[in-house]
Design a protein around this motif. Structure first.
Motif, PDB file in Angstrom:
ATOM      1  N   ASN A   1      57.635  49.272  99.431  1.00 51.66           N
ATOM      2  CA  ASN A   1      57.776  49.985 100.699  1.00 51.66           C
ATOM      3  C   ASN A   1      57.265  51.420 100.593  1.00 51.66           C
ATOM      4  O   ASN A   1      56.696  51.959 101.544  1.00 51.66           O
ATOM      5  CB  ASN A   1      59.244  49.996 101.124  1.00 51.66           C
ATOM      6  N   SER A   2      57.467  52.045  99.434  1.00 49.95           N
ATOM      7  CA  SER A   2      57.035  53.437  99.275  1.00 49.95           C
ATOM      8  C   SER A   2      55.519  53.559  99.345  1.00 49.95           C
ATOM      9  O   SER A   2      54.993  54.577  99.801  1.00 49.95           O
ATOM     10  CB  SER A   2      57.551  53.998  97.946  1.00 49.95           C
ATOM     11  N   ILE A   3      54.803  52.514  98.900  1.00 51.91           N
ATOM     12  CA  ILE A   3      53.337  52.529  98.993  1.00 51.91           C
ATOM     13  C   ILE A   3      52.913  52.549 100.458  1.00 51.91           C
ATOM     14  O   ILE A   3      52.036  53.319 100.866  1.00 51.91           O
ATOM     15  CB  ILE A   3      52.748  51.303  98.267  1.00 51.91           C
TER      16      ILE A   3
ATOM     17  N   GLY B   1      52.134  57.756 106.068  1.00 48.74           N
ATOM     18  CA  GLY B   1      52.619  59.112 106.296  1.00 48.74           C
ATOM     19  C   GLY B   1      53.957  59.187 107.002  1.00 48.74           C
ATOM     20  O   GLY B   1      54.262  60.180 107.674  1.00 48.74           O
ATOM     21  N   ALA B   2      54.767  58.136 106.876  1.00 53.08           N
ATOM     22  CA  ALA B   2      56.067  58.099 107.564  1.00 53.08           C
ATOM     23  C   ALA B   2      57.119  58.839 106.746  1.00 53.08           C
ATOM     24  O   ALA B   2      58.034  58.256 106.166  1.00 53.08           O
ATOM     25  CB  ALA B   2      56.492  56.652 107.790  1.00 53.08           C
ATOM     26  N   VAL B   3      56.974  60.159 106.694  1.00 55.90           N
ATOM     27  CA  VAL B   3      57.886  60.993 105.914  1.00 55.90           C
ATOM     28  C   VAL B   3      58.500  62.043 106.836  1.00 55.90           C
ATOM     29  O   VAL B   3      57.776  62.778 107.511  1.00 55.90           O
ATOM     30  CB  VAL B   3      57.145  61.697 104.755  1.00 55.90           C
ATOM     31  N   PRO B   4      59.819  62.122 106.911  1.00 52.70           N
ATOM     32  CA  PRO B   4      60.451  63.106 107.808  1.00 52.70           C
ATOM     33  C   PRO B   4      60.244  64.529 107.312  1.00 52.70           C
ATOM     34  O   PRO B   4      60.066  64.774 106.112  1.00 52.70           O
ATOM     35  CB  PRO B   4      61.931  62.715 107.772  1.00 52.70           C
TER      36      PRO B   4
END
Length: 220
Positions: free
Chosen positions: A56-58, A64-67
């Motif tokens: 999932n982290s890949i 770019g789904a990073v808060p």
């Protein structure tokens, strides 16, 4: 692949990755109960093991789904008071009469959101009744969300507009349906607010109907 949306129950009531759920992953709208202050737009996927998390982290890195840092800080701030807020949200709920098999089931509230039909109150049955009553509330804010410390109210036109009208009717979602998302204010105050809003809307509707009837008589 089994996924459970645990937004409504939140981690306070249930952990989907624990027994008895055979879930592969859990998803949360952190915007709702976990944050609890209506100032964050964020979601989360909870994964059961490191290998699944790595895959999932890949994808997360690629998309770019990073808060942002502020969003993460606000969500953490809200999570610290989750247990306090969830108890207040459900303080008026009654425990289930049927014995349950596990602790999380015993703690589930019977209702978290309340729906009522304006058409069941007096003669207020026209399509604009819901909107008129909601503009007269003092504690409930006319807005579409849930899980925050403030109480919100929304008519079906706002909450389910993307659903085709025929499907809404088939689901029992009619123009006189109102959804209340109860916050952490006093129960008596919230009840009184709904009652006064309905009373004002009914009186105004009746007065308008009487005036219209007299106008029709005068024209005839």
């Amino acid at each position: 692949l089994i996924a459970i949306d645990s937004t409504f129950l939140s981690p306070f009531y249930v952990s989907p990755l624990a027994v008895p759920f055979p879930a592969v992953l859990a998803v949360h709208s952190i915007t709702k109960y976990i944050n609890g202050h209506s100032d964050v737009f964020m979601g989360a996927v909870i994964l059961p093991n490191a290998s699944t998390a790595q895959a999932n982290s890949i994808l997360q890195n690629a998309h770019g789904a990073v808060p942002g840092a502020i969003d993460a800080w606000l969500a953490l701030r809200g999570a610290k008071t989750l247990s306090l807020r969830m108890k207040e949200h459900g303080r008026s709920d009654k425990p289930g009469a049927t014995p349950c098999a596990s602790d999380w089931q015993r703690r589930l509230p019977l209702r978290r959101m309340v729906s009522f039909r304006i058409g069941r109150v007096g003669a207020l049955v026209d399509d604009g009744a819901a909107e008129r009553s909601l503009t007269r509330t003092r504690l409930f804010t006319l807005a579409e969300s849930l899980g925050g410390v403030e109480s919100l109210a929304v008519p079906e036109k706002m909450a389910h507009e993307i659903i085709p009208p025929a499907e809404r009717l088939a689901l029992g979602i009619t123009p006189d349906l109102v959804r209340l998302s109860v916050g952490v204010e006093g129960v008596d105050d919230l009840t009184a607010d709904v009652e006064q809003a309905l009373s004002r809307a009914i009186n105004e509707w009746n007065n308008t109907s009487i005036s219209a009837a007299f106008s029709d008589l005068e024209r005839s």
